[in-house]
Design an enzyme around this catalytic site. Structure first.
Site, PDB file in Angstrom:
ATOM      1  N   GLY A 230       0.794  -1.218   0.000  1.00  0.00           N
ATOM      2  CA  GLY A 230       0.000   0.000   0.000  1.00  0.00           C
ATOM      3  C   GLY A 230       0.824   1.263   0.000  1.00  0.00           C
ATOM      4  CB  ILE A 233       8.077   2.027  -3.800  1.00  0.00           C
ATOM      5  CG1 ILE A 233       8.804   3.368  -3.837  1.00  0.00           C
ATOM      6  CG2 ILE A 233       8.818   0.985  -4.629  1.00  0.00           C
ATOM      7  CD1 ILE A 233      10.157   3.373  -3.194  1.00  0.00           C
ATOM      8  CG  ASN A 258      -1.626   3.221   2.995  1.00  0.00           C
ATOM      9  OD1 ASN A 258      -2.341   4.200   2.866  1.00  0.00           O
ATOM     10  ND2 ASN A 258      -0.437   3.295   3.556  1.00  0.00           N
ATOM     11  CE  LYS A 350      16.773  10.016   2.747  1.00  0.00           C
ATOM     12  NZ  LYS A 350      16.557   9.976   1.297  1.00  0.00           N
ATOM     13  N   GLY A 400       6.700  11.784  -6.252  1.00  0.00           N
ATOM     14  CA  GLY A 400       5.321  11.357  -6.050  1.00  0.00           C
ATOM     15  C   GLY A 400       5.145  10.413  -4.887  1.00  0.00           C
ATOM     16  CB  SER A 401       7.434   8.313  -2.878  1.00  0.00           C
ATOM     17  OG  SER A 401       8.460   9.216  -2.539  1.00  0.00           O
ATOM     18  NE  ARG A 496      14.553  16.830   7.481  1.00  0.00           N
ATOM     19  CZ  ARG A 496      13.716  16.262   6.616  1.00  0.00           C
ATOM     20  NH1 ARG A 496      12.423  16.329   6.824  1.00  0.00           N
ATOM     21  NH2 ARG A 496      14.170  15.637   5.548  1.00  0.00           N
TER      22      ARG A 496
END
Length: 581
Positions: A230, A233, A258, A350, A400-401, A496
């Protein structure tokens, strides 16, 4: 002449034409009707007739009627034009598409065309439909307010379009475009269906078409399971996989909403050859995962379930590590036990030299996958034969994620600003959801086991540049020291906790090509920890005990390249183990 003309004009539909819409073809039809009148009279007349008079009548009558119709058409459109407050537009591109767009606009009178803009020096200085064709420099000296620029070059490549948008962005005019050539040919859209420039086009990278044969070999008639189905990706993977006719598609997600959303979306794109099964639950649930793998005889599992928001996981490390690491361990173990063909982990840039808990947890998840792949020979000697190919795919930010910076900027622009950026030098790799998902699917036809696949993300994009372009293409101006009266300013909030200025895709700087031009394979990336299984058992035990300090200590031991923030360093400095950092 009067009566013959009247009869022919009535029966040929002369008076049915809408006066507002007069084209040259109408003049030809009027001429043909008048010629018919002359020929009929010549045929049926008993007396001698002067041909010059009749053909002069034909010419004068045609000219008079056409002129009268054109005058009335012009007056009607002029009255309608005066009653509207039309937007001033400039059409970029004086080719066939630009001419067709201008023709439609002049007919409908929904815009006031100031000029065409074209790079061709052969066209500059000339006119099209009496509209002047100018160079782009004309925008710098024009003293009329331009409401929109309409890009009318449907065959323009994304890279060329990016260059055009960069040149137009400095004028702070909203940019719209006509549909693509494919959309026009398929008649899905008309040339006047203008749409704003998307952020994908702003980034300007041409997408390599998918290798259908390569994907089909891995997906067709297979039973596929997607964890985190859901999510952004996971959901796009579902949509793309359905195109390649899997036998069964099992969607696993712990979010009821989702799962419902992606289930509804797939039902609207029914593939009668594919059974879609929705399973609500966590991929950490060993019994649930085993029951799914066994009941539906799963061939391939895409493990996309993960917590990925850096600040959220930084504030909730136990939950982030548990979800990202333990779920991967469960999926790997059950893939072995149920003899799946492939297990593919969806990872992130990451995870490369991580500076946050989320990245460190994903790096440990990668290590687990590589560890299971490395144990293949051991499993082959055990009571059951292991055929599972373990591999992982690593890529950067997906447009768009959920949590992407693009929707945030759009929302902030709509609200009048300011746009918030952590640091002026931050840059990121970007890829569209569709492109990322398609490249992941290619891996099913390439993987042999133990690989770290890297998707070519192009060049990293400056977030500051992205924000400035989005402001300008929205028709607004950037408010800064040079322009204190601008519309929207950019505020820098500071990095951050755990955030990097730059992201990387490789642990080491070497990679190899694969069968797909945008997919590379990391060289010499393998699990570097011999007793990883024992340490993961300890990690899971400490998670269950809610011992945050011990969990983070084990994570730092298993991911030694993790550069944790000051908060966690202070935590470890209180520990008796002084050799952790």
């Amino acid at each position: 002449i009067f009566f013959v003309s009247l009869i022919i004009f009535i029966f040929s539909g002369q008076y049915k034409v809408l006066t507002k819409y007069v084209y040259s073809v109408n003049i030809y039809k009027i001429a043909a009707r008048n010629l018919s009148v002359v020929i009929l009279i010549l045929i049926f007349s008993s007396s001698t007739i002067n041909l010059e008079i009749f053909f002069s009548f034909c010419f004068i009558s045609t000219g008079s009627i056409s002129l009268l119709r054109s005058i009335f058409s012009w007056l009607i459109r002029l009255i309608q034009y005066e009653s509207k407050c039309l937007e001033n537009v400039i059409i970029f591109g004086a080719g066939a598409a630009g001419a067709q767009l201008a023709s439609n606009i002049k007919l409908e009178k929904n815009f006031n065309i100031i000029c065409f803009i074209d790079d061709s020096k052969n066209l500059q200085g000339r006119t099209l439909y009496s509209i002047p064709i100018k160079s782009l420099d004309y925008l710098s000296c024009i003293n009329i307010k331009i409401d929109k620029v309409l890009v009318a070059i449907p065959s323009l490549s994304k890279q060329k379009k990016k260059e055009v948008l960069q040149r137009l962005s400095k004028f702070s005019i909203p940019v719209f475009q006509i549909p693509t050539l494919k959309e026009l040919i398929s008649e899905k859209l008309k040339i006047t269906n203008l749409r704003p420039i998307s952020i994908e086009e702003l980034l300007g990278r041409d997408i390599v078409p998918p290798n259908i044969k390569l994907i089909s070999s891995g997906i067709n008639n297979k039973n596929i399971c997607i964890t985190g189905a859901g999510g952004s990706i996971g959901a796009e993977l579902c949509v793309q996989i359905m195109r390649f006719n899997p036998s069964k598609l099992i969607l696993l997600d712990n979010s009821e909403n989702n799962l419902y959303q992606i289930g509804s979306k797939l039902k609207n794109n029914v593939n009668i050859n594919t059974s879609v099964i929705l399973k609500l639950g966590s991929s950490k649930d060993k019994k649930l995962v085993r029951s799914i793998f066994q009941e539906f005889k799963i061939n391939i599992v895409f493990h996309a379930a993960a917590y990925k928001h850096v600040p959220m996981v930084e504030d909730n490390p136990l939950q982030g590590i548990s979800n990202n690491v333990i779920s991967t361990l469960v999926i790997c173990e059950e893939s072995i036990f149920n003899k799946l063909d492939q297990m593919i982990l969806i990872s992130t840039d990451k995870a490369v030299r991580p500076t946050n808990v989320m990245g460190a947890s994903k790096r440990l998840a990668e290590q687990i996958v590589l560890d299971f792949s490395g144990k293949k020979k051991i499993f082959e000697k055990s009571s059951f034969y292991n055929k599972t190919k373990f591999s992982l795919v690593r890529f950067g930010n997906v447009l768009g994620s959920s949590g992407s910076v693009i929707p945030l900027f759009e929302k902030q622009i709509k609200e009048g600003g300011p746009l918030t950026i952590t640091h002026k030098d931050v840059n990121r790799f970007f890829m569209t959801l569709q492109e990322a998902s398609q490249l992941v699917l290619h891996v099913t036809g390439i993987a042999k086991g133990g690989e770290v696949f890297l998707l070519d993300m192009g060049k990293p994009v400056s977030i500051k540049y992205l924000a400035e372009q989005m402001i300008r293409l929205s028709g607004l101006t950037l408010k800064d020291d040079k322009n204190p009266n601008g519309d929207i300013e950019i505020i820098y909030m500071g990095l951050r906790p755990g955030e990097k200025l730059y992201e990387e895709l490789l642990i080491d700087s070497s990679s190899e090509k694969t069968a797909h031009p945008l997919i590379f394979k990391g060289v010499n990336e393998k699990c570097n920890y011999e007793n990883l299984s024992n340490e993961i058992v300890k990690l899971e035990k400490e998670i269950d005990s809610f011992n945050e300090e011990e969990v983070l200590k084990i994570l730092s031991k298993l991911v030694p390249e993790w550069e944790c923030n000051d908060k966690f360093k202070k935590l470890f400095n209180k520990s008796s183990d002084k050799n952790l950092f």
